[in-house]
Design a protein around this motif. Structure first.
Motif, short mmCIF file in Angstrom:
data_model
loop_
_atom_site.label_atom_id
_atom_site.label_comp_id
_atom_site.label_asym_id
_atom_site.label_seq_id
_atom_site.Cartn_x
_atom_site.Cartn_y
_atom_site.Cartn_z
N THR A 12 7.20 -52.37 67.45
CA THR A 12 7.33 -52.47 66.20
C THR A 12 6.62 -53.21 65.08
O THR A 12 6.51 -54.24 65.49
N PHE A 13 6.39 -52.36 63.87
CA PHE A 13 5.48 -53.52 62.65
C PHE A 13 6.11 -53.09 61.70
O PHE A 13 6.30 -51.87 61.06
N PHE A 14 6.92 -54.31 61.36
CA PHE A 14 7.37 -54.67 59.48
C PHE A 14 6.02 -54.98 58.88
O PHE A 14 6.31 -56.00 59.15
N VAL A 15 5.72 -54.63 58.46
CA VAL A 15 4.31 -55.34 56.58
C VAL A 15 5.11 -55.85 56.09
O VAL A 15 6.25 -55.57 55.58
N LEU A 16 5.11 -57.39 55.96
CA LEU A 16 5.37 -58.20 55.89
C LEU A 16 5.20 -58.38 53.85
O LEU A 16 5.68 -58.65 52.40
N SER A 17 3.45 -58.46 54.26
CA SER A 17 2.59 -58.64 53.06
C SER A 17 1.87 -58.11 53.36
O SER A 17 1.26 -57.78 53.90
N GLY A 18 0.69 -57.64 52.18
CA GLY A 18 -0.72 -57.46 51.99
C GLY A 18 -0.58 -55.71 52.13
O GLY A 18 0.41 -55.12 52.48
N THR A 19 -1.93 -55.32 53.15
CA THR A 19 -1.83 -54.21 53.48
C THR A 19 -1.73 -53.06 54.54
O THR A 19 -3.52 -54.56 55.28
N VAL A 20 -2.07 -52.71 55.56
CA VAL A 20 -1.94 -52.75 56.75
C VAL A 20 -2.34 -50.95 57.05
O VAL A 20 -1.40 -50.11 56.48
N THR A 56 -3.34 -48.61 66.59
CA THR A 56 -4.72 -49.28 66.52
C THR A 56 -3.73 -50.12 65.35
O THR A 56 -3.12 -49.06 63.89
N PHE A 57 -4.36 -51.00 64.37
CA PHE A 57 -4.25 -51.85 63.05
C PHE A 57 -5.29 -52.09 62.62
O PHE A 57 -5.96 -53.46 63.60
N ALA A 58 -5.32 -52.93 61.61
CA ALA A 58 -6.26 -53.58 60.53
C ALA A 58 -6.19 -53.24 59.17
O ALA A 58 -5.11 -52.98 58.72
N ASN A 59 -6.41 -54.27 58.72
CA ASN A 59 -6.44 -55.03 57.41
C ASN A 59 -7.48 -54.42 56.27
O ASN A 59 -8.89 -55.16 57.00
N PRO A 60 -7.21 -54.05 55.65
CA PRO A 60 -8.35 -53.13 55.16
C PRO A 60 -8.70 -53.68 53.66
O PRO A 60 -9.86 -53.21 53.00
N ASP A 61 -7.82 -54.40 53.66
CA ASP A 61 -8.04 -55.76 52.07
C ASP A 61 -9.49 -56.76 52.65
O ASP A 61 -9.10 -57.30 53.22
N SER A 62 -10.61 -56.49 52.40
CA SER A 62 -11.17 -57.44 52.05
C SER A 62 -11.16 -58.99 51.43
O SER A 62 -12.40 -59.98 51.82
N ASP A 63 -9.74 -59.27 50.49
CA ASP A 63 -9.85 -60.45 49.84
C ASP A 63 -8.07 -60.62 49.89
O ASP A 63 -8.14 -62.15 49.77
N GLN A 64 -7.49 -59.86 50.39
CA GLN A 64 -5.96 -60.70 51.13
C GLN A 64 -5.66 -60.33 52.79
O GLN A 64 -6.37 -59.71 53.24
N ASP A 65 -4.98 -61.51 52.87
CA ASP A 65 -4.49 -61.33 54.34
C ASP A 65 -3.21 -60.67 54.22
O ASP A 65 -2.66 -60.42 52.95
N ALA A 66 -2.75 -59.80 55.71
CA ALA A 66 -1.77 -59.04 55.54
C ALA A 66 -0.73 -59.88 56.27
O ALA A 66 -1.52 -60.14 57.47
N SER A 67 0.48 -59.58 56.54
CA SER A 67 1.02 -60.46 57.65
C SER A 67 2.27 -59.13 57.99
O SER A 67 2.84 -58.28 57.23
#
Length: 150
Positions: free
Chosen positions: A59-67, A93-104
């Motif tokens: 399971t993946f629960f997004v805490l911050s950013g966008t995934v 699979t998963f990725a962080n599409p934001d080029s400026d912000q971390d995701a957690s």
């Protein structure tokens, strides 16, 4: 028997360049039934190759950013407060599409198989764009995981 408390300063912190992992529960206190980790994805992180697991669910629960989560040909943009479940045999699979912000992400594995996978990834040598997908695929094989092409 007593409960186990993991504080914000505890856990096994692993740095893989474009990803950091803090293992909160490695299965040693759950009879290997559950592993829990916090994942930080660097801006623009492309993610591991699409893959599926034969012996554990995630399971993946997004805490911050966008995934972005991809399964087969379908991609879902996931925001904080949303949960993704990857049952046994489901490509993802998963990725962080934001080029400026971390995701957690708060990540779970049942059973705990993938906690050692994360530790194994730290032994790989990252290139300028992170870990080599072929090297990641080799490590995945040790954990009943195979890459999957749509």
């Amino acid at each position: 028997m007593t409960i186990n408390l993991v504080t914000q300063d505890d856990g096994d912190l692993l740095d893989m360049g474009t990803t950091r992992v803090r293992i909160l529960e490695d299965g040693s206190r759950t009879n290997k039934r559950l592993g829990v980790a916090e994942l930080w994805l660097a801006p623009g992180f492309n993610g591991p190759p699409q893959h599926l697991h034969r012996k554990h669910e995630e399971t993946f629960f997004v805490l911050s950013g966008t995934v972005d989560f991809t399964s087969g040909h379908d991609t879902h943009r996931v925001s904080p407060g949303q949960l993704v479940t990857a049952p046994v045999g489901t490509p993802h699979t998963f990725a962080n599409p934001d080029s400026d912000q971390d995701a957690s992400i708060l990540f779970t594995s049942t059973p705990d198989l993938y906690m050692e996978y994360f530790r194994d990834l730290t032994r790989l040598k990252p290139g300028p764009e992170g870990l080599n997908p072929a090297d990641i695929a080799e490590v995945m094989k040790k954990y009943a995981t195979e890459t999957w092409q749509p």
